[in-house]
Design a protein around this motif. Sequence first.
Motif, PDB file in Angstrom:
ATOM      1  N   ILE A  68       0.870  -1.285   0.000  1.00 30.45           N
ATOM      2  CA  ILE A  68      -0.016   0.109   0.004  1.00 30.45           C
ATOM      3  C   ILE A  68       0.869   1.449  -0.043  1.00 30.45           C
ATOM      4  CG2 ILE A  68      -2.233  -0.854   1.066  1.00 30.45           C
ATOM      5  CD1 ILE A  68      -1.020  -0.292   3.760  1.00 30.45           C
ATOM      6  N   TRP A  69       2.271   1.145   0.508  1.00 29.50           N
ATOM      7  CA  TRP A  69       3.239   2.114   0.415  1.00 29.50           C
ATOM      8  C   TRP A  69       3.880   2.082  -0.782  1.00 29.50           C
ATOM      9  CZ3 TRP A  69       7.659   3.156   4.367  1.00 29.50           C
ATOM     10  CH2 TRP A  69       8.243   4.322   3.915  1.00 29.50           C
ATOM     11  N   PRO A  70       3.523   3.098  -1.953  1.00 25.31           N
ATOM     12  CA  PRO A  70       4.424   2.623  -2.945  1.00 25.31           C
ATOM     13  C   PRO A  70       5.775   3.362  -2.965  1.00 25.31           C
ATOM     14  CG  PRO A  70       3.033   4.690  -3.104  1.00 25.31           C
ATOM     15  CD  PRO A  70       2.751   4.187  -2.041  1.00 25.31           C
ATOM     16  N   LEU A  71       6.694   2.645  -1.999  1.00 22.50           N
ATOM     17  CA  LEU A  71       7.841   2.978  -1.623  1.00 22.50           C
ATOM     18  C   LEU A  71       9.179   2.750  -2.781  1.00 22.50           C
ATOM     19  CD1 LEU A  71      10.207   4.073   0.514  1.00 22.50           C
ATOM     20  CD2 LEU A  71      10.070   1.773   1.367  1.00 22.50           C
ATOM     21  N   ASN A  72       9.860   3.808  -3.233  1.00 19.40           N
ATOM     22  CA  ASN A  72      10.976   3.590  -3.921  1.00 19.40           C
ATOM     23  C   ASN A  72      12.244   3.485  -3.111  1.00 19.40           C
ATOM     24  OD1 ASN A  72      13.089   3.795  -5.810  1.00 19.40           O
ATOM     25  ND2 ASN A  72      11.894   5.060  -7.328  1.00 19.40           N
ATOM     26  N   VAL A  73      12.769   2.290  -2.942  1.00 19.41           N
ATOM     27  CA  VAL A  73      13.746   2.349  -1.967  1.00 19.41           C
ATOM     28  C   VAL A  73      14.854   3.189  -2.370  1.00 19.41           C
ATOM     29  CG1 VAL A  73      13.179   0.150  -0.775  1.00 19.41           C
ATOM     30  CG2 VAL A  73      14.550   0.055  -2.829  1.00 19.41           C
ATOM     31  N   SER A  74      15.185   3.375  -3.646  1.00 21.21           N
ATOM     32  CA  SER A  74      16.436   4.280  -3.916  1.00 21.21           C
ATOM     33  C   SER A  74      16.301   5.701  -3.305  1.00 21.21           C
ATOM     34  CB  SER A  74      16.149   4.439  -5.482  1.00 21.21           C
ATOM     35  OG  SER A  74      16.278   3.214  -6.407  1.00 21.21           O
ATOM     36  N   VAL A  75      15.192   6.034  -2.828  1.00 19.95           N
ATOM     37  CA  VAL A  75      15.451   7.308  -2.074  1.00 19.95           C
ATOM     38  C   VAL A  75      16.434   7.188  -0.936  1.00 19.95           C
ATOM     39  CG1 VAL A  75      13.006   8.124  -2.459  1.00 19.95           C
ATOM     40  CG2 VAL A  75      13.534   6.831  -0.366  1.00 19.95           C
ATOM     41  N   PHE A  76      16.530   6.079  -0.364  1.00 23.66           N
ATOM     42  CA  PHE A  76      17.516   6.008   0.676  1.00 23.66           C
ATOM     43  C   PHE A  76      19.022   6.093   0.532  1.00 23.66           C
ATOM     44  CE2 PHE A  76      14.022   3.389   2.230  1.00 23.66           C
ATOM     45  CZ  PHE A  76      13.543   4.172   2.962  1.00 23.66           C
ATOM     46  N   LEU A  77      19.267   6.180  -0.949  1.00 22.63           N
ATOM     47  CA  LEU A  77      20.598   6.485  -1.760  1.00 22.63           C
ATOM     48  C   LEU A  77      21.118   7.845  -1.282  1.00 22.63           C
ATOM     49  CD1 LEU A  77      20.400   4.558  -5.217  1.00 22.63           C
ATOM     50  CD2 LEU A  77      21.712   3.891  -3.084  1.00 22.63           C
ATOM     51  N   ASN A  78      19.961   8.764  -0.914  1.00 21.66           N
ATOM     52  CA  ASN A  78      20.274  10.193  -0.614  1.00 21.66           C
ATOM     53  C   ASN A  78      20.882  10.348   0.681  1.00 21.66           C
ATOM     54  OD1 ASN A  78      19.194  11.542  -2.962  1.00 21.66           O
ATOM     55  ND2 ASN A  78      17.402  10.351  -2.606  1.00 21.66           N
ATOM     56  N   PHE A  79      20.779   9.288   1.642  1.00 17.18           N
ATOM     57  CA  PHE A  79      21.325   9.314   2.944  1.00 17.18           C
ATOM     58  C   PHE A  79      22.716   8.719   2.920  1.00 17.18           C
ATOM     59  CE2 PHE A  79      16.707   9.434   2.889  1.00 17.18           C
ATOM     60  CZ  PHE A  79      16.325  10.795   3.595  1.00 17.18           C
ATOM     61  N   LYS A  80      23.956   9.360   2.841  1.00 13.02           N
ATOM     62  CA  LYS A  80      25.112   8.752   2.493  1.00 13.02           C
ATOM     63  C   LYS A  80      25.557   8.240   3.821  1.00 13.02           C
ATOM     64  CE  LYS A  80      25.662  10.442  -1.729  1.00 13.02           C
ATOM     65  NZ  LYS A  80      24.415  10.143  -2.399  1.00 13.02           N
ATOM     66  N   GLU A  81      25.067   8.566   4.884  1.00 10.17           N
ATOM     67  CA  GLU A  81      25.607   8.193   6.189  1.00 10.17           C
ATOM     68  C   GLU A  81      24.755   7.169   7.094  1.00 10.17           C
ATOM     69  OE1 GLU A  81      27.986  10.901   8.745  1.00 10.17           O
ATOM     70  OE2 GLU A  81      29.120  11.760   7.009  1.00 10.17           O
ATOM     71  N   LEU A  82      23.812   6.720   6.232  1.00  7.49           N
ATOM     72  CA  LEU A  82      22.624   6.028   7.005  1.00  7.49           C
ATOM     73  C   LEU A  82      23.410   4.736   7.536  1.00  7.49           C
ATOM     74  CD1 LEU A  82      19.599   6.140   7.293  1.00  7.49           C
ATOM     75  CD2 LEU A  82      19.478   4.768   5.421  1.00  7.49           C
ATOM     76  N   THR A  83      23.246   4.438   8.834  1.00  6.72           N
ATOM     77  CA  THR A  83      23.680   3.275   9.456  1.00  6.72           C
ATOM     78  C   THR A  83      22.586   2.376   9.874  1.00  6.72           C
ATOM     79  OG1 THR A  83      23.735   4.072  11.882  1.00  6.72           O
ATOM     80  CG2 THR A  83      25.568   4.613  10.464  1.00  6.72           C
ATOM     81  N   SER A  84      21.240   2.948  10.204  1.00 11.77           N
ATOM     82  CA  SER A  84      20.193   1.980  10.389  1.00 11.77           C
ATOM     83  C   SER A  84      19.022   2.218   9.903  1.00 11.77           C
ATOM     84  CB  SER A  84      20.343   2.002  12.189  1.00 11.77           C
ATOM     85  OG  SER A  84      18.890   1.396  12.526  1.00 11.77           O
ATOM     86  N   LEU A  85      18.313   1.306   9.290  1.00  4.96           N
ATOM     87  CA  LEU A  85      16.993   1.703   8.530  1.00  4.96           C
ATOM     88  C   LEU A  85      16.287   0.656   9.201  1.00  4.96           C
ATOM     89  CD1 LEU A  85      15.430   3.102   6.353  1.00  4.96           C
ATOM     90  CD2 LEU A  85      16.456   1.557   4.721  1.00  4.96           C
ATOM     91  N   ASN A  86      14.849   1.094   9.504  1.00  2.05           N
ATOM     92  CA  ASN A  86      14.019   0.247  10.068  1.00  2.05           C
ATOM     93  C   ASN A  86      12.657   0.450   9.248  1.00  2.05           C
ATOM     94  OD1 ASN A  86      12.259  -1.207  11.667  1.00  2.05           O
ATOM     95  ND2 ASN A  86      12.789  -0.467  13.592  1.00  2.05           N
ATOM     96  N   LEU A  87      12.444  -0.741   8.319  1.00  2.00           N
ATOM     97  CA  LEU A  87      11.415  -0.417   7.608  1.00  2.00           C
ATOM     98  C   LEU A  87      10.299  -1.424   7.966  1.00  2.00           C
ATOM     99  CD1 LEU A  87      13.102   0.017   4.156  1.00  2.00           C
ATOM    100  CD2 LEU A  87      11.287   1.599   5.560  1.00  2.00           C
ATOM    101  N   SER A  88      10.163  -1.987   9.108  1.00  2.00           N
ATOM    102  CA  SER A  88       9.517  -2.856   9.491  1.00  2.00           C
ATOM    103  C   SER A  88       7.881  -2.602   9.699  1.00  2.00           C
ATOM    104  CB  SER A  88       9.719  -3.563  11.050  1.00  2.00           C
ATOM    105  OG  SER A  88       9.808  -2.618  11.930  1.00  2.00           O
ATOM    106  N   TRP A  89       6.917  -3.740   9.529  1.00  2.00           N
ATOM    107  CA  TRP A  89       5.488  -3.469   9.717  1.00  2.00           C
ATOM    108  C   TRP A  89       5.114  -2.564   8.755  1.00  2.00           C
ATOM    109  CZ3 TRP A  89       2.674  -6.254  12.899  1.00  2.00           C
ATOM    110  CH2 TRP A  89       3.615  -6.792  14.139  1.00  2.00           C
ATOM    111  N   ASN A  90       5.473  -2.704   7.212  1.00  2.00           N
ATOM    112  CA  ASN A  90       5.133  -1.715   6.251  1.00  2.00           C
ATOM    113  C   ASN A  90       4.374  -2.426   4.892  1.00  2.00           C
ATOM    114  OD1 ASN A  90       5.738   1.087   6.996  1.00  2.00           O
ATOM    115  ND2 ASN A  90       8.027   0.475   6.935  1.00  2.00           N
ATOM    116  N   CYS A  91       3.933  -3.592   5.118  1.00  2.00           N
ATOM    117  CA  CYS A  91       3.378  -4.358   3.959  1.00  2.00           C
ATOM    118  C   CYS A  91       4.173  -4.101   2.684  1.00  2.00           C
ATOM    119  CB  CYS A  91       1.729  -4.046   3.724  1.00  2.00           C
ATOM    120  SG  CYS A  91       0.958  -4.123   4.769  1.00  2.00           S
TER     121      CYS A  91
END
Length: 199
Positions: free
Chosen positions: A108-131
Amino acid sequence: MECWCVSKLKSWLLILITILILMVCRIDGGCIEEERKVLLEIKTSLIDSNFLDLNGFLLSWVDDGSIGGECCDWERVTCNTTTGHVTNLTLRNMVGLPEQFYEDCKSIWPLNVSVFLNFKELTSLNLSWNCLDNNIVNTGLGRLSSLRKLETLDLSHNSIGNETFHLLGALTSLRVLNLGYNKLEGYLPTLGMSLVLLN
Ligand SMILES: *[C@@H]1O[C@H](CO)[C@@H](O)[C@H](O)[C@H]1NC(C)=O
Ligand SMILES: *[C@@H]1O[C@H](CO)[C@@H](O)[C@H](O)[C@H]1NC(C)=O
Ligand SMILES: *[C@@H]1O[C@H](CO)[C@@H](O)[C@H](O)[C@H]1NC(C)=O
Ligand SMILES: *[C@@H]1O[C@H](CO)[C@@H](O)[C@H](O)[C@H]1NC(C)=O
Ligand SMILES: *[C@@H]1O[C@H](CO)[C@@H](O)[C@H](O)[C@H]1NC(C)=O
């Protein structure tokens, strides 16, 4: 006695220096403009999915119009206070479904995971419970391997199936991968992370 123009020049210089110092301090304590924009895009993508009642949701994620504005103190966002880059994103349960619906939830959430490429220093990503389902493969899951600091990825409680699993092996910086409560079935090959949770 100083000539009028010199003292006038001095006071202008003083004002200029003060403004510069204020600007540097602002950037130091604020967040990266590009990353702030992307966070707002993520919020828009949720609103556009037309499914959600966003009342009372992500209230702190607002565009106040200022360049270099704050986003490090937004809910679900953590930054490195030195660099101002976003390091942790807790985007769990963005679709706001009651728990009993997750058993058989559809994308139901048309997430394009490529958006996270913009966060160059991302260490932790929690995408749980999103269908989320295997669509995250089509939107560039494998490319997230360029996030060299990404250590923790929580994809638990989604609808992810077999196709996704192999791609996740490309995310070599990962140490913890949570794939519990998805649609992965049968024998699954070993991945390189130190901790892979499947249930
Ligand atoms: C923040 O970034 C600096 C510079 O890259 C780094 O030395 C430091 O370890 C980072 N802090 C955290 C908490 O990650
Ligand atoms: C951010 O993520 C790192 C890596 O997973 C973790 O060690 C740290 O505790 C997290 N920080 C916060 C504030 O959640
Ligand atoms: C992600 O969010 C879920 C739900 O709140 C929580 O149970 C889980 O511990 C989080 N994962 C990480 C890696 O922090
Ligand atoms: C996802 O986003 C990337 C980068 O913005 C874009 O190139 C790609 O076409 C998008 N993919 C889909 C399926 O929308
Ligand atoms: C998933 O893949 C594994 C092997 O990679 C296989 O044993 C299993 O049958 C597959 N399950 C489905 C539902 O395709």
